[in-house]
Design an enzyme around this catalytic site. Structure first.
Site, PDB file in Angstrom:
ATOM      1  N   ARG A 111       0.815  -1.235   0.000  1.00 26.92           N
ATOM      2  CA  ARG A 111       0.000   0.000   0.000  1.00 26.92           C
ATOM      3  C   ARG A 111       0.840   1.274   0.000  1.00 26.92           C
ATOM      4  O   ARG A 111       0.401   2.334   0.413  1.00 26.92           O
ATOM      5  CB  ARG A 111      -0.966   0.042   1.188  1.00 26.92           C
ATOM      6  N   LYS A 133       2.512  11.695 -11.037  1.00 26.40           N
ATOM      7  CA  LYS A 133       1.579  10.863 -11.817  1.00 26.40           C
ATOM      8  C   LYS A 133       2.303   9.583 -12.205  1.00 26.40           C
ATOM      9  O   LYS A 133       3.429   9.636 -12.712  1.00 26.40           O
ATOM     10  CB  LYS A 133       1.161  11.589 -13.087  1.00 26.40           C
ATOM     11  N   GLU A 175       8.437  19.102 -24.733  1.00 28.13           N
ATOM     12  CA  GLU A 175       7.841  19.505 -23.443  1.00 28.13           C
ATOM     13  C   GLU A 175       8.446  20.836 -22.959  1.00 28.13           C
ATOM     14  O   GLU A 175       7.780  21.629 -22.300  1.00 28.13           O
ATOM     15  CB  GLU A 175       8.066  18.418 -22.379  1.00 28.13           C
ATOM     16  N   LYS A 214       6.962  23.451 -13.945  1.00 31.14           N
ATOM     17  CA  LYS A 214       6.029  22.346 -13.665  1.00 31.14           C
ATOM     18  C   LYS A 214       5.640  22.318 -12.181  1.00 31.14           C
ATOM     19  O   LYS A 214       4.462  22.133 -11.850  1.00 31.14           O
ATOM     20  CB  LYS A 214       6.626  21.004 -14.108  1.00 31.14           C
ATOM     21  N   GLU A 224      -4.904  17.714 -10.509  1.00 28.83           N
ATOM     22  CA  GLU A 224      -5.356  18.167 -11.821  1.00 28.83           C
ATOM     23  C   GLU A 224      -6.856  18.435 -11.877  1.00 28.83           C
ATOM     24  O   GLU A 224      -7.571  17.919 -12.722  1.00 28.83           O
ATOM     25  CB  GLU A 224      -4.954  17.153 -12.914  1.00 28.83           C
ATOM     26  N   ARG A 228      -3.517  22.691 -13.116  1.00 27.35           N
ATOM     27  CA  ARG A 228      -2.590  21.729 -13.721  1.00 27.35           C
ATOM     28  C   ARG A 228      -2.975  21.371 -15.156  1.00 27.35           C
ATOM     29  O   ARG A 228      -2.142  20.935 -15.938  1.00 27.35           O
ATOM     30  CB  ARG A 228      -2.513  20.472 -12.825  1.00 27.35           C
ATOM     31  N   ASN A 232      -1.367  20.789 -20.222  1.00 29.49           N
ATOM     32  CA  ASN A 232      -1.770  20.044 -21.424  1.00 29.49           C
ATOM     33  C   ASN A 232      -1.662  20.865 -22.700  1.00 29.49           C
ATOM     34  O   ASN A 232      -2.148  20.436 -23.756  1.00 29.49           O
ATOM     35  CB  ASN A 232      -3.215  19.557 -21.292  1.00 29.49           C
ATOM     36  N   HIS A 235      -1.199  19.276 -26.029  1.00 25.95           N
ATOM     37  CA  HIS A 235      -1.380  17.838 -25.833  1.00 25.95           C
ATOM     38  C   HIS A 235      -2.697  17.294 -26.370  1.00 25.95           C
ATOM     39  O   HIS A 235      -2.743  16.146 -26.803  1.00 25.95           O
ATOM     40  CB  HIS A 235      -1.255  17.480 -24.344  1.00 25.95           C
ATOM     41  N   HIS A 239      -1.830  14.646 -28.813  1.00 23.03           N
ATOM     42  CA  HIS A 239      -2.124  13.269 -28.428  1.00 23.03           C
ATOM     43  C   HIS A 239      -3.010  12.592 -29.468  1.00 23.03           C
ATOM     44  O   HIS A 239      -2.867  11.406 -29.768  1.00 23.03           O
ATOM     45  CB  HIS A 239      -2.791  13.266 -27.044  1.00 23.03           C
ATOM     46  N   HIS A 250       6.584  11.377 -28.787  1.00 22.41           N
ATOM     47  CA  HIS A 250       5.536  12.108 -28.067  1.00 22.41           C
ATOM     48  C   HIS A 250       5.772  13.624 -28.128  1.00 22.41           C
ATOM     49  O   HIS A 250       4.863  14.399 -28.428  1.00 22.41           O
ATOM     50  CB  HIS A 250       5.499  11.624 -26.611  1.00 22.41           C
TER      51      HIS A 250
END
Ligand SMILES: NC(=O)c1ccc[n+]([C@@H]2O[C@H](COP(=O)([O-])OP(=O)(O)OC[C@H]3O[C@@H](n4cnc5c(N)ncnc54)[C@H](O)[C@@H]3O)[C@@H](O)[C@H]2O)c1
Ligand SMILES: [Zn+2]
Length: 347
Positions: A111, A133, A175, A214, A224, A228, A232, A235, A239, A250
């Site tokens: 956990r 993330k 990025e 960031k 998010e 946040r 994107n 993106h 994406h 990417h």
């Protein structure tokens, strides 16, 4: 050495980030288990074993296609076999794939155990190792299964950048250009140094500025729910192009997405057009040539975006002026029409 610290009320544990050339060797890092990938092991086995003598090491097969539950569970199995305890630390050394899987394993094992990230690609240093993330791809969907799990410490060492192929540098630069669309200071630095965007010394030097951008967004919105989302930029459309295929990295798709989204922003919002022209040129400079794509197929795929598509509309985080950005919501049909119209002029 530059250091950063993220601490939020929602997520009280601290996440400290240490940046500097040689920090991997000089910092005291304790590890019970090391997770990396096969490319990293063949390049850095001696260095890793010297840093963590006699510690168990699990190297996954390198590549996004292995960012799967199978690899995650293979890692968890090895951690259990090594007898890791709740107070032990998992150290992840590699790009975003290793970081995302290792981070998720550290969230799940007993956990939650301590996790230290040592990002080794430009993308992982400026983006994926920061913010907690973690995920694996599942059922053909990227990052479908994951968790928020802050690493306790992140060591960002620019020495690792020396072995990266140019393609991976370009991916990280995607990025970086995205961050420059959110920060006037970073934008000015990139423009002032546009002749040496691929220079390793320059890149190593701007990594901390990117982390600062960031962390500012993550600190204010760890889960998010608001601010946040602006990370994107480029993106949503990028994406969608990534899903439609074409073999770019990417970061390159993010730049392509940014080119489209700049034009859409100009049409629907009050913008500083001169600034957006310079941002456009910066993205093109990093991309090299703008690839041929199928905007209609991409638009259909944007509809599947789990974060930005709802009620038949698409939300785009777009830059409008230096250091300024807005959220633009467009009905899907209109978004598709815009992509289609822009297709010929952008390529
Ligand atoms: N968690 C987040 O917030 C976040 C943010 C952005 C991206 N990501 C994820 O990151 C992943 C992409 O990360 P990536 O671009 O680092 O890919 P990656 O981890 O696949 O690394 C790219 C390649 O570079 C190799 N490599 C790593 N370090 C190296 C070095 N120092 N020298 C030479 N080769 C090296 C790797 O073995 C791999 O072949 C995606 O899965 C994406 O979803 C996560
Ligand atoms: Zn990205």
């Amino acid at each position: 050495m530059k250091t950063f610290c993220i601490q939020t009320e929602l997520r009280p544990e601290k996440s400290e980030i240490f940046c500097g050339r040689g920090v991997f060797e000089s910092a005291e890092i304790s590890a019970a288990f090391v997770f990396t990938d096969t490319n990293m092991l063949s390049l850095y086995e001696k260095k890793i074993k010297k840093k963590f003598p006699k510690k168990p090491i699990f190297a996954m097969d390198a590549g996004e296609e292995h960012k799967t539950p199978e690899t995650l569970f293979a890692l968890l199995r090895e951690m259990a076999k090594a007898g890791l305890h709740r107070k032990d630390t998992l150290v992840c050394i590699g790009g975003g794939v290793v970081g995302d899987i290792g981070g998720l394993a550290s969230a799940l094992y007993m956990r939650g155990i301590d996790c230290v990230q040592i990002p080794t690609t430009l993308l992982a240093q400026v983006d994926s190792s920061v913010g907690g993330k973690t995920a694996v791809d599942f059922g053909g969907i990227k990052n479908l299964v994951g968790a928020f799990k802050m690493p306790s410490r992140v060591f960002v060492d620019s020495e690792f950048l020396g072995t990266l192929p140019e393609r991976e540098l370009r991916c990280g630069l995607g990025e970086i250009v995205k961050h420059s669309a959110l920060s006037g200071v970073l934008f000015d630095r990139l423009i002032a140094n546009r002749a040496r965007l691929f220079d390793l010394e320059f890149l190593g030097g701007i990594v901390p500025d990117n982390i600062a951008v960031k962390t500012a967004f993550v600190q204010n919105d760890p889960y998010e729910t608001g601010l946040r989302k602006f990370l994107n930029v480029g993106h949503t459309t990028g994406h969608a192009f990534e899903l439609s295929g074409g073999g770019l990295s990417h970061g390159e798709y993010v730049l392509l997405g940014l080119l489209y989204e700049i034009e859409i922003a100009k049409k629907y919002l009050k913008c500083d057009e001169a600034y957006l022209r310079v941002l456009h040129n910066l993205a093109v400079k990093v991309l090299g040539t703008v690839p041929k794509t199928d905007p209609v197929a991409a638009a259909e795929l944007a509809r599947l975006d789990k974060k930005n598509a709802k009620n038949d509309s698409i939300a785009l985080a777009v830059p409008t002026a230096k250091g300024k950005f807005e959220l633009l919501e467009l009905p899907f049909t209109q978004y598709k029409r815009e992509l289609k119209k822009l297709g010929d002029s952008i390529c």
